[in-house]
Design a protein around this motif. Structure first.
Motif, PDB file in Angstrom:
ATOM      1  N   GLU A   1      26.679  48.634  22.702  1.00 42.70           N
ATOM      2  CA  GLU A   1      27.730  48.612  22.704  1.00 42.70           C
ATOM      3  C   GLU A   1      28.199  50.661  23.237  1.00 42.70           C
ATOM      4  OE1 GLU A   1      27.834  47.785  17.898  1.00 42.70           O
ATOM      5  OE2 GLU A   1      26.816  49.275  18.490  1.00 42.70           O
ATOM      6  N   ILE A   2      27.728  50.979  23.278  1.00 40.70           N
ATOM      7  CA  ILE A   2      27.619  52.652  23.607  1.00 40.70           C
ATOM      8  C   ILE A   2      27.794  52.506  24.904  1.00 40.70           C
ATOM      9  CG2 ILE A   2      25.347  53.281  24.777  1.00 40.70           C
ATOM     10  CD1 ILE A   2      27.247  55.285  22.558  1.00 40.70           C
ATOM     11  N   ILE A   3      27.928  51.836  26.239  1.00 39.54           N
ATOM     12  CA  ILE A   3      28.273  51.164  27.307  1.00 39.54           C
ATOM     13  C   ILE A   3      29.941  51.392  27.125  1.00 39.54           C
ATOM     14  CG2 ILE A   3      28.507  50.254  29.342  1.00 39.54           C
ATOM     15  CD1 ILE A   3      25.642  49.209  28.094  1.00 39.54           C
ATOM     16  N   GLY A   4      29.954  51.120  26.261  1.00 32.19           N
ATOM     17  CA  GLY A   4      31.635  50.908  26.132  1.00 32.19           C
ATOM     18  C   GLY A   4      32.220  51.832  25.898  1.00 32.19           C
ATOM     19  N   VAL A   5      31.765  52.973  24.088  1.00 32.56           N
ATOM     20  CA  VAL A   5      31.652  53.958  24.078  1.00 32.56           C
ATOM     21  C   VAL A   5      32.247  55.358  25.189  1.00 32.56           C
ATOM     22  CG1 VAL A   5      31.063  55.835  22.102  1.00 32.56           C
ATOM     23  CG2 VAL A   5      31.041  53.246  21.311  1.00 32.56           C
ATOM     24  N   VAL A   6      31.253  54.920  25.473  1.00 31.88           N
ATOM     25  CA  VAL A   6      31.326  56.349  26.432  1.00 31.88           C
ATOM     26  C   VAL A   6      31.951  56.202  27.674  1.00 31.88           C
ATOM     27  CG1 VAL A   6      30.358  57.429  28.418  1.00 31.88           C
ATOM     28  CG2 VAL A   6      28.650  56.799  26.693  1.00 31.88           C
ATOM     29  N   LYS A   7      32.922  54.845  28.479  1.00 31.51           N
ATOM     30  CA  LYS A   7      33.638  54.614  28.986  1.00 31.51           C
ATOM     31  C   LYS A   7      35.042  55.708  28.723  1.00 31.51           C
ATOM     32  CE  LYS A   7      33.018  51.097  31.646  1.00 31.51           C
ATOM     33  NZ  LYS A   7      33.027  49.601  31.889  1.00 31.51           N
ATOM     34  N   GLU A   8      35.471  54.928  26.871  1.00 33.11           N
ATOM     35  CA  GLU A   8      36.339  54.936  26.348  1.00 33.11           C
ATOM     36  C   GLU A   8      36.854  56.579  26.113  1.00 33.11           C
ATOM     37  OE1 GLU A   8      38.841  54.212  22.696  1.00 33.11           O
ATOM     38  OE2 GLU A   8      36.565  53.096  22.648  1.00 33.11           O
ATOM     39  N   HIS A   9      35.283  57.350  25.824  1.00 33.42           N
ATOM     40  CA  HIS A   9      35.222  58.557  25.329  1.00 33.42           C
ATOM     41  C   HIS A   9      35.041  59.523  26.527  1.00 33.42           C
ATOM     42  CE1 HIS A   9      36.743  57.597  21.564  1.00 33.42           C
ATOM     43  NE2 HIS A   9      35.840  57.292  21.450  1.00 33.42           N
ATOM     44  N   GLY A  10      34.096  59.048  27.436  1.00 34.54           N
ATOM     45  CA  GLY A  10      33.446  60.592  28.235  1.00 34.54           C
ATOM     46  C   GLY A  10      32.115  60.697  28.177  1.00 34.54           C
ATOM     47  N   LEU A  11      31.456  61.557  28.436  1.00 33.40           N
ATOM     48  CA  LEU A  11      29.981  61.768  28.006  1.00 33.40           C
ATOM     49  C   LEU A  11      30.101  62.669  27.374  1.00 33.40           C
ATOM     50  CD1 LEU A  11      27.000  60.523  29.192  1.00 33.40           C
ATOM     51  CD2 LEU A  11      26.928  62.286  31.192  1.00 33.40           C
TER      52      LEU A  11
END
Length: 405
Positions: A24-34
């Protein structure tokens, strides 16, 4: 701003921890930024489920009347040899153990083998296990034979102890010979008729923390459906292998020695496994939580299958060759499509590791943490790093000349 494990545990206790799986974290970082995601997310959970041969269980059966000293004698569990060379009634069984006189242990292709991994699974499932033991007898332990049924609920202690689990990447196996071969990587068809691999890839624990920044000795984990701990680095620990620019090993690297209470575990996550023509093992469910203490740790948890590469090895020649030739390098993204291009050929690929079960483990661990049922632990010591000089060594064979030296 960097966080601490205690700060994250405080949020877990108050029900406010933000937890995602490594998928899940792959999409979270892609959406919100690192940067934003690092401030928002507290824990990333990982998971893996596959054959882990260097696994075992030990337990104490309690004293009989009259007492017996199993150490020095012979013992079997459901006709599978166990080891009792410790004290009076402590017993250990390895996942690879096979019945001494069972014709199935000749490994004829197409035959099913029953062994130590199946005994561990059945013990965890609450089934009665037949114990037969002989001893030489002493003044304080006079009994010489014991035949009984044991059950996990009656044992004093029952512990899973695995000396090498959760390999950080591994070989991809093919067979370049003109006949089928039967290996711990499954059945390999002749003339590169198939390719087998064994990793949860982007969900795998050590691939999400490639430099062991949060995973260490004392880390609490999901093990076999219950709680366990990392006890030490696993055997064959080999951190100094080639890596990608992001630090992901391209060869088999770190491993974990783990321990946990067998009575807490579930046979869904400890399953005896038979490899046709090879023998038996046990498939182990293991998940590790990764505390997101800073952006760098989070960055490593966003690794995808397309960024994880492994070496394709010819198992018809690599064993026993000391330095196997690498046929190719392929990504797990390619492997998971069901076909992979190797030297211009399209070859069917299959995994010995269950990705759906790994996802289930990571999700379960996420639910435990989000629900306040599982807190994180601070490692008491680090695993050997890339610069430690620790490496896997081959056997230095020396002829036995009778000198004892």
């Amino acid at each position: 701003m960097a966080k601490t494990i205690e700060e994250i545990n405080h949020k877990i206790r108050s029900g406010k921890a933000v937890v995602f799986t490594a998928e899940e974290i792959i999409g979270v970082v892609k959406e919100h930024g690192l940067k934003t995601a690092a401030a928002m997310v507290d824990v990333v959970t990982t998971g893996t489920f596959g054959p882990m041969c260097s696994s075992s269980a030990y337990f104490n059966i309690g004293h009989s009347k009259p007492r017996i000293k199993l150490g020095g004698g012979k013992i079997s569990l459901n006709d599978v040899p166990a080891y009792a060379g410790f004290a009076a009634v402590d017993v250990m069984i390895g996942a690879n153990a096979l019945p001494d006189d069972d014709p199935r242990n000749r490994f004829h292709p197409g035959e099913f083998n029953y062994g130590g991994g199946h005994v561990i699974e059945e013990l965890v499932a609450g089934k009665n296990i037949k114990l037969v033991a002989t001893a030489y007898g002493t003044d304080c332990y006079p009994r010489k034979k014991l035949e009984t049924w044991i059950n996990i609920k009656d044992l004093n202690e029952a512990v899973l102890f695995n000396m090498r689990n959760s390999y950080q990447n591994y070989n991809v196996a093919v067979n370049l010979s003109d006949k089928a071969i039967y290996t711990y990587m499954g059945t390999l068809k002749p003339n590169m008729g198939n390719v087998n691999y064994c990793s949860a890839g982007q969900l795998s624990p050590l691939l999400n923390d490639p430099y062991y920044k949060t995973i260490g000795i004392g880390t609490k984990i999901f093990l076999g459906g219950g709680e366990g701990f990392i006890a030490w680095q696993g055997t064959q620990f080999n951190p100094g292998v080639p890596r990608t620019e992001t630090g992901v090993p391209k060869r088999g690297s770190g491993t974990l020695a783990v321990i946990g209470d067998l009575k807490q575990m579930n046979s869904r996550y400890l399953m005896g496994t038979s490899m046709l023509g090879y023998g038996v093992t046990i498939s182990v469910g293991l998940g590790v939580p990764i505390p997101i203490l800073d952006e760098d740790i989070l960055r490593h948890t966003t690794v995808t299958d397309d960024e994880i590469f492994a070496a394709v090895i010819d198992y018809s020649g690599a064993y026993p060759n000391v330095k196997p030739d690498i046929v190719a390098e392929v990504s797990y993204g390619e492997l998971r499509t069901g076909n992979v291009m190797i030297n211009g050929r399209k070859v069917p690929s299959a995994s010995l590791s269950s990705y759906p079960r790994a996802r289930e483990i990571a999700t379960t661990l996420k639910e435990w943490i989000s629900g306040g049922k599982f807190e994180l632990t601070q490692p008491v010591a680090s695993l050997p790093g890339v610069e430690s000089g620790v490496k896997f060594k081959l056997l230095n064979e020396r002829p036995i000349n009778g000198s004892g030296g």
